[in-house]
Design an enzyme around this catalytic site. Structure first.
Site, PDB file in Angstrom:
ATOM      1  N   GLN A  39       0.804  -1.226   0.000  1.00  0.00           N
ATOM      2  CA  GLN A  39       0.000   0.000   0.000  1.00  0.00           C
ATOM      3  C   GLN A  39       0.835   1.273   0.000  1.00  0.00           C
ATOM      4  O   GLN A  39       0.320   2.342  -0.332  1.00  0.00           O
ATOM      5  CB  GLN A  39      -0.941   0.002   1.197  1.00  0.00           C
ATOM      6  N   ASP A  72       2.420   0.615  -7.986  1.00  0.00           N
ATOM      7  CA  ASP A  72       3.767   0.709  -8.568  1.00  0.00           C
ATOM      8  C   ASP A  72       4.612   1.782  -7.872  1.00  0.00           C
ATOM      9  O   ASP A  72       5.809   1.612  -7.688  1.00  0.00           O
ATOM     10  CB  ASP A  72       3.692   1.061 -10.068  1.00  0.00           C
ATOM     11  N   ARG A  97       3.959   0.163  13.064  1.00  0.00           N
ATOM     12  CA  ARG A  97       3.742  -1.187  12.551  1.00  0.00           C
ATOM     13  C   ARG A  97       3.760  -1.142  11.026  1.00  0.00           C
ATOM     14  O   ARG A  97       2.972  -0.416  10.424  1.00  0.00           O
ATOM     15  CB  ARG A  97       2.388  -1.708  13.058  1.00  0.00           C
ATOM     16  N   HIS A 142       1.617  -9.156   4.822  1.00  0.00           N
ATOM     17  CA  HIS A 142       0.414  -8.339   4.689  1.00  0.00           C
ATOM     18  C   HIS A 142      -0.029  -8.386   3.217  1.00  0.00           C
ATOM     19  O   HIS A 142       0.018  -7.385   2.504  1.00  0.00           O
ATOM     20  CB  HIS A 142       0.680  -6.919   5.179  1.00  0.00           C
ATOM     21  N   ASN A 186      -1.095 -10.744   8.745  1.00  0.00           N
ATOM     22  CA  ASN A 186      -2.125  -9.739   8.939  1.00  0.00           C
ATOM     23  C   ASN A 186      -3.443 -10.239   8.357  1.00  0.00           C
ATOM     24  O   ASN A 186      -3.543 -10.500   7.164  1.00  0.00           O
ATOM     25  CB  ASN A 186      -1.756  -8.436   8.227  1.00  0.00           C
ATOM     26  N   GLU A 187      -4.447 -10.383   9.219  1.00  0.00           N
ATOM     27  CA  GLU A 187      -5.824 -10.663   8.792  1.00  0.00           C
ATOM     28  C   GLU A 187      -5.990 -11.923   7.948  1.00  0.00           C
ATOM     29  O   GLU A 187      -6.260 -11.846   6.727  1.00  0.00           O
ATOM     30  CB  GLU A 187      -6.415  -9.454   8.052  1.00  0.00           C
ATOM     31  N   ASN A 329      -7.128  -6.412  14.603  1.00  0.00           N
ATOM     32  CA  ASN A 329      -7.560  -5.277  13.787  1.00  0.00           C
ATOM     33  C   ASN A 329      -9.063  -5.156  13.975  1.00  0.00           C
ATOM     34  O   ASN A 329      -9.803  -6.113  13.730  1.00  0.00           O
ATOM     35  CB  ASN A 329      -7.244  -5.501  12.315  1.00  0.00           C
ATOM     36  N   TYR A 331     -12.556  -2.616  13.437  1.00  0.00           N
ATOM     37  CA  TYR A 331     -13.114  -1.410  12.809  1.00  0.00           C
ATOM     38  C   TYR A 331     -14.577  -1.158  13.122  1.00  0.00           C
ATOM     39  O   TYR A 331     -15.010  -0.022  13.214  1.00  0.00           O
ATOM     40  CB  TYR A 331     -12.943  -1.491  11.286  1.00  0.00           C
ATOM     41  N   GLU A 400      -4.821  -2.349  14.367  1.00  0.00           N
ATOM     42  CA  GLU A 400      -5.385  -1.404  13.393  1.00  0.00           C
ATOM     43  C   GLU A 400      -6.740  -0.930  13.902  1.00  0.00           C
ATOM     44  O   GLU A 400      -7.506  -1.713  14.471  1.00  0.00           O
ATOM     45  CB  GLU A 400      -5.658  -2.051  12.019  1.00  0.00           C
TER      46      GLU A 400
END
Ligand SMILES: *[C@@H]1O[C@H](CO)[C@@H](O)[C@H](O)[C@H]1NC(C)=O
Length: 456
Positions: A39, A72, A97, A142, A186-187, A329, A331, A400
């Site tokens: 990301q 990219d 993190r 991740h 992660n997740e 995590n 939300y 998160e």
């Protein structure tokens, strides 16, 4: 109607003020932010980096991304890592993190060929943080699997767990003298359900019948192998800790009816129990009620075996208890119902069809820019007290938590402030109820490539 809302807000803001004066976090509580390699990094083919499944998908099937964009360049951390650390300093972070790009370190996925320039980039990033007393917390995986490993089946190849252990050992060897906090994955839900059991994350396999389950089993075994490698060969000299981060949103029964209570438990098992139960429960293995449902449905559907694979006793013992902490995590929340009126037609067979449950959210919960993200009352408290009751008095971290806005919102983010204020109060509520939450990472350090949503 309007008046009622104004009065309501007034009461809430008075209450929040009182709360803020009376409560605080302990000095050793870790405050930080989080990101993920694909990301933010960019440099997608820089200095010997190999191709990963997000490079491959965005370059070959660009129309799965809302704005046809890719990572990219992204936030160009690869070239501007010092600016990232400058932002961390300005925010006053204790910890940061971030994740390693497997293919930047091992271009072909396997550990026979280490890309020293990729290692040097992470050394520079880590050392720059340490200069300013910012503690690096590393996520090994991740979502950006080396494409070479995907071509061999990725997470559904039973040898995946060995490939992951080899990669983890390289990371512990190269960075473990300075990095004391390791998150294996992660997740898992987003990796296995979204990537293999449906088509909402790379590698968009959409193997609805078995993808989630095959991936889940190999993932937790890979986690356990990396954990034991650390525990046995690195922890004695490096003195760090190793755990996993699972997405645990809150799924509460919509009513007190027995049907809804059962539906809510099955939903929790489908969403995160599949990954948490093998690691954190006393019994080990996949969650009981969901396993029974999948086995029964598989028979009805004509399979000669359960679509959810079994654990051997050896697998079960390897995975059970393989953690120093539980990263969460979190939300939002959903209400869970078994009622016809909330019925959604899921693909048959699939994880959610297996779970015999439906979710919805009340209209009055405030909506973010993401369809799945609403401000739900007390959801951190509900999720963490549930986890503590189920798995015991273990160390938890919020790895998160955050709120999305559209580009048009610009710098006006009162609703984000409202969300974070509610979240931090909910963390304090959970701590006061005896849940040992030791840190909180906001998502994210900066704007970044939001997977299928691109830069929207
Ligand atoms: C995934 O598979 C299901 C059937 O199992 C199908 O209904 C759905 O359209 C597929 N989704 C995509 C994006 O291919």
């Amino acid at each position: 109607m309007k008046l009622a809302i104004i009065v309501g807000l007034f009461i809430i803001s008075c209450a929040a003020k009182t709360v803020r004066q009376e409560r605080s976090f302990p000095d050793d509580f870790l405050f930080g932010t989080a990101t993920a390699s694909y990301q933010i990094e960019g440099g997608w083919d820089a200095d010997g980096k190999g191709e990963n499944i997000w490079d491959y998908m965005t370059h070959n099937k660009a129309d799965v991304i809302k704005d046809l964009s890719n990572g990219d360049i992204a936030a160009d951390t690869y070239n501007n890592y010092k600016m990232d650390v400058e932002m961390m300093r300005e925010l006053g972070l204790d910890a940061y993190r971030f994740s390693l790009s497997w293919a930047r370190i091992l271009p072909e996925g396997f550990s026979h060929n280490v890309n020293e320039e990729g290692v040097a980039f992470y050394n520079n990033y880590i050392n720059e943080m340490l200069k300013y007393n910012i503690q690096p917390l590393i996520t090994l995986y991740h979502w950006d699997l080396p494409q070479k490993l995907q071509e061999l089946g990725g997470f559904v190849n039973p040898l995946f767990s060995d490939w992951f252990e080899d990669y983890a050992r390289v990371a512990f060897e190269r960075f473990g003298d300075r990095v004391k906090f390791w998150i294996t994955f992660n997740e898992p839900r987003e990796i296995c359900y979204e990537g293999y059991g449906s088509a909402t994350k790379a590698p968009i396999l959409n193997a609805t019948a078995v993808g989630t389950y095959l991936c889940a089993k190999n993932l937790v075994i890979g986690h356990a192998k990396a954990y034991h490698a650390y525990n046995k060969d690195f922890k004695p000299t490096q003195n760090g800790q190793c755990g996993i981060t699972i997405s645990v949103n809150w799924f509460g029964a919509a009513t007190d009816s027995e049907e809804d209570q059962i539906a809510a438990e099955l939903r929790r098992q489908a969403e995160w129990g599949l990954y948490a139960e093998p690691i954190f429960s006393q019994e080990g293995g996949f969650p009981k009620e969901l396993s029974e449902r999948v086995a029964a449905k598989s028979t009805e559907q004509g399979y000669g075996w359960s679509r959810m694979p079994l654990f051997t006793d050896e697998d079960r013992d390897l995975v059970k208890g393989s953690f120093d902490f539980f990263g969460v995590n979190h939300y939002t929340a959903y209400l869970v119902s078994a009622a016809e009126e909330h019925k959604v037609q899921y693909p048959v067979p699939s994880l959610y069809d297996d779970s015999d449950s439906y979710t919805y959210t009340p209209d009055e919960w405030p909506q973010s820019a993401s369809a799945w993200l609403k401000l739900a009352p007390n959801s951190i408290y509900d999720a963490f007290t549930f986890l503590k009751n189920k798995y015991g008095d273990i160390d938890f971290y919020v790895t998160e938590n955050g709120w999305s806005t559209t580009l048009a919102a610009g710098l006006i983010d009162e609703d984000r402030i409202r969300y974070y204020r509610a979240a931090l109060n909910s963390v304090l509520d959970a701590r006061e109820a005896g849940v040992n939450i030791k840190g909180y990472m906001a998502w994210s350090l900066m704007d970044n490539f939001e997977w299928m949503e691109g830069y929207t």
